[in-house]
Each structure stands twice: as C-alpha cells, then as structure tokens.
Write a protein that holds these residues in place. Structure first.
Motif, PDB file in Angstrom:
ATOM      1  N   ARG A   1      25.716  72.099 -11.092  1.00 30.67           N
ATOM      2  CA  ARG A   1      25.586  73.431 -10.520  1.00 30.67           C
ATOM      3  C   ARG A   1      24.966  73.326  -9.130  1.00 30.67           C
ATOM      4  N   ASP A   2      25.376  74.219  -8.236  1.00 31.80           N
ATOM      5  CA  ASP A   2      24.722  74.261  -6.927  1.00 31.80           C
ATOM      6  C   ASP A   2      24.740  75.681  -6.401  1.00 31.80           C
ATOM      7  N   PHE A   3      23.979  75.885  -5.348  1.00 29.33           N
ATOM      8  CA  PHE A   3      23.919  77.178  -4.661  1.00 29.33           C
ATOM      9  C   PHE A   3      24.070  76.882  -3.183  1.00 29.33           C
ATOM     10  N   THR A   4      25.097  77.445  -2.571  1.00 30.47           N
ATOM     11  CA  THR A   4      25.458  77.107  -1.197  1.00 30.47           C
ATOM     12  C   THR A   4      25.617  78.359  -0.361  1.00 30.47           C
ATOM     13  N   LYS A   5      25.106  78.303   0.880  1.00 29.28           N
ATOM     14  CA  LYS A   5      25.318  79.400   1.821  1.00 29.28           C
ATOM     15  C   LYS A   5      25.646  78.835   3.200  1.00 29.28           C
ATOM     16  N   PHE A   6      26.236  79.689   4.025  1.00 26.69           N
ATOM     17  CA  PHE A   6      26.659  79.317   5.375  1.00 26.69           C
ATOM     18  C   PHE A   6      26.046  80.296   6.372  1.00 26.69           C
ATOM     19  N   TYR A   7      25.615  79.759   7.515  1.00 29.69           N
ATOM     20  CA  TYR A   7      24.928  80.589   8.504  1.00 29.69           C
ATOM     21  C   TYR A   7      25.393  80.253   9.915  1.00 29.69           C
TER      22      TYR A   7
ATOM     23  N   MET B   1      15.479  79.951  -3.367  1.00 22.36           N
ATOM     24  CA  MET B   1      15.384  81.028  -4.349  1.00 22.36           C
ATOM     25  C   MET B   1      16.705  81.181  -5.105  1.00 22.36           C
ATOM     26  N   GLY B   2      17.811  81.110  -4.391  1.00 21.53           N
ATOM     27  CA  GLY B   2      19.108  81.242  -5.038  1.00 21.53           C
ATOM     28  C   GLY B   2      19.361  80.141  -6.046  1.00 21.53           C
ATOM     29  N   PHE B   3      18.975  78.910  -5.689  1.00 23.49           N
ATOM     30  CA  PHE B   3      19.190  77.803  -6.602  1.00 23.49           C
ATOM     31  C   PHE B   3      18.300  77.919  -7.834  1.00 23.49           C
ATOM     32  N   GLU B   4      17.060  78.377  -7.660  1.00 28.95           N
ATOM     33  CA  GLU B   4      16.197  78.562  -8.828  1.00 28.95           C
ATOM     34  C   GLU B   4      16.783  79.615  -9.764  1.00 28.95           C
ATOM     35  N   ASP B   5      17.404  80.648  -9.202  1.00 26.91           N
ATOM     36  CA  ASP B   5      18.086  81.642 -10.032  1.00 26.91           C
ATOM     37  C   ASP B   5      19.205  80.993 -10.845  1.00 26.91           C
ATOM     38  N   VAL B   6      19.944  80.076 -10.199  1.00 24.89           N
ATOM     39  CA  VAL B   6      21.008  79.363 -10.909  1.00 24.89           C
ATOM     40  C   VAL B   6      20.422  78.579 -12.078  1.00 24.89           C
TER      41      VAL B   6
ATOM     42  N   ALA C   1      17.614  79.130 -13.612  1.00 22.43           N
ATOM     43  CA  ALA C   1      17.070  80.054 -14.607  1.00 22.43           C
ATOM     44  C   ALA C   1      18.168  80.578 -15.532  1.00 22.43           C
ATOM     45  N   SER C   2      19.387  80.669 -15.014  1.00 22.56           N
ATOM     46  CA  SER C   2      20.502  81.151 -15.844  1.00 22.56           C
ATOM     47  C   SER C   2      20.921  80.109 -16.877  1.00 22.56           C
ATOM     48  N   LEU C   3      20.417  78.886 -16.745  1.00 24.48           N
ATOM     49  CA  LEU C   3      20.735  77.810 -17.679  1.00 24.48           C
ATOM     50  C   LEU C   3      19.560  77.529 -18.606  1.00 24.48           C
ATOM     51  N   SER C   4      18.805  78.553 -18.928  1.00 21.16           N
ATOM     52  CA  SER C   4      17.577  78.369 -19.704  1.00 21.16           C
ATOM     53  C   SER C   4      17.828  77.794 -21.092  1.00 21.16           C
ATOM     54  N   ALA C   5      19.057  77.889 -21.581  1.00 20.61           N
ATOM     55  CA  ALA C   5      19.369  77.296 -22.881  1.00 20.61           C
ATOM     56  C   ALA C   5      19.388  75.775 -22.811  1.00 20.61           C
ATOM     57  N   PHE C   6      19.525  75.230 -21.591  1.00 20.29           N
ATOM     58  CA  PHE C   6      19.613  73.788 -21.420  1.00 20.29           C
ATOM     59  C   PHE C   6      18.395  73.190 -20.723  1.00 20.29           C
ATOM     60  N   THR C   7      17.719  73.971 -19.890  1.00 15.57           N
ATOM     61  CA  THR C   7      16.615  73.438 -19.100  1.00 15.57           C
ATOM     62  C   THR C   7      15.606  74.536 -18.799  1.00 15.57           C
TER      63      THR C   7
END
Length: 233
Positions: free
Chosen positions: A75-81, A105-110, A112-118
């Motif tokens: 999983r990753d969280f990517t942005k462009f600026y 912050m965006g990646f931590e949200d990602v 957190a959505s996997l709390s069943a695994f980590t």
C-alpha cells in the motif's frame, strides 16, 4: 508494527521526543525508495529537479509518496505538487514540510484502514519520528540524540512494560506523547521534558502561489493524475 524486541536497535524511548523509530530517521537514497524519502523530497524541492510541464514554465512538478510492504500487502499514498521556481531557501523548506506532513498523514490513514492486519496506523512513534527524519534531512546538522535524550534499552523496556505497545496508543499529531521515566531524571537531569524547539522551527507553507497540489481539475496536465507516476523514473 513495532514490537518490544525492536528495543533498542530500532525503537527507543527519549526524554524530550517520546518514542522514536530510528528507522524513520534514516533517509537513505536508493532506487527502491525514490520519491519516498525525506532526502529525495528535499532535493526535488531545493534543486528544482521536478518535471517540467508545458504551459507552466515557472513551476516544476514533484511526486512524493510513502508506502508499506508487509504480510504480502502493498500500500502507498502518493501526491503530486507544482512548486514555483526561484523560491528562497526558507520558503523551500516550508513547502517541503507542508508536502511531507500532508503525505505522512495520508499514509497513516492508509495504515489505519488496515487495522485488521497491523496496528501501525498512527502508532505513537510514527509521526514524530517522521518529523525528526525530515529535519535531519533538510537541516543536515541536527544531532537528534542530543536534543531528544535517549534512555537505555532497560529504561525503554520499563516504559513499554508500564504502558503497553506503542501501536496501542495512537498519536495523530507531530508532537510526542511523553511518559514518566526515572532515567530521564537520574541520567539526563530532566524533570520537565520539552519537545525541542528546533523541530518546530520551520512553519509549513499554505498552498497557493508558491505550491499547489496537482488534481484532476488542474488544467494542462500531460496525463490524468492517476497516470502521473508513470512520468517519474
């Protein structure tokens, strides 16, 4: 996901910065983490080495991402600026910090959505460790140990055993949660821990004239946003 066995090689308690993941402080530039480390981000911003986009000669386009590879999950969280060229050093630092914080912050949200695994999402040490790693990369001469005051492995384990795993205590801010530690008093002579001011010396910029996120609504993009990563090598 941090465990007690990570003390002290990767995880350590510090008097002024709370729990620190030492791995987050190491911003090694390797092909595997291109566009994914504080050092890469800072060089992209400071050296203006982002992509040139037709119609925006005064800006360059950078990509920044954070990701994870665990338990067969990727999983990753990517942005462009877009970042304006010719910015003074102080403004470049502010822009880089704003991007770094938003993606962190965006990646931590990602996660957190996997709390069943980590339990890694917003684990107590994550954001603060990220921030320290950013300052080490950008300022270059930051002795984080001198500022944060690490305690021994034995003292760190006492904090862990008293309060439980760091992943069970969430921290959604870039300032640490500080805990009682006898060694802070006896070894470092610290009775009132304080997050070192150096780690708040750069103020994150606001999106506007100096930089802004590239979205689907941004005119003149060479490809749709979901394909922009293919332009970065």
């Amino acid at each position: 996901m941090s465990s007690r066995s990570d003390i002290p090689n990767r995880l350590i308690y510090t008097c002024n910065c709370g729990w620190i993941d030492i791995g987050h402080l190491v911003s090694v530039e390797k092909p595997a983490n291109r566009h994914a480390s504080a050092s890469y981000l800072w060089k992209d911003v400071s050296l203006e080495r982002g992509l040139q986009v037709a119609g925006r000669p005064d800006h360059h386009l950078v990509m920044y991402r954070q990701g994870m590879r665990k338990f067969g999950l990727s999983r990753d969280f990517t942005k462009f600026y877009f970042i304006r060229k010719g910015l003074p050093l102080a403004t470049q630092r502010s822009v880089a910090l704003a991007i770094f914080k938003e993606v962190s912050m965006g990646f931590e949200d990602v996660q957190a959505s996997l709390s069943a695994f980590t339990d890694s999402g917003f684990s107590e040490e994550d954001l603060v460790s990220n921030l320290l790693g950013f300052y080490v990369a950008v300022l270059g001469n930051v002795d984080w140990r001198n500022h944060c005051k690490p305690v021994s492995a034995e003292a760190s384990r006492v904090v862990w055993d008293t309060l439980g795993p760091v992943g069970s205590r969430k921290n959604r801010q870039f300032v640490p949660k500080l805990h009682a530690c006898e060694e802070c008093k006896t070894k470092h002579h610290i009775t009132q821990p304080q997050f070192p001011p150096i780690f708040s010396s750069i103020r994150p910029a606001q999106q506007g004239a100096d930089f802004f996120e590239a979205t689907e609504a941004t005119p003149g993009l060479p490809v749709p946003v979901h394909m922009l990563s293919t332009l970065f090598v």
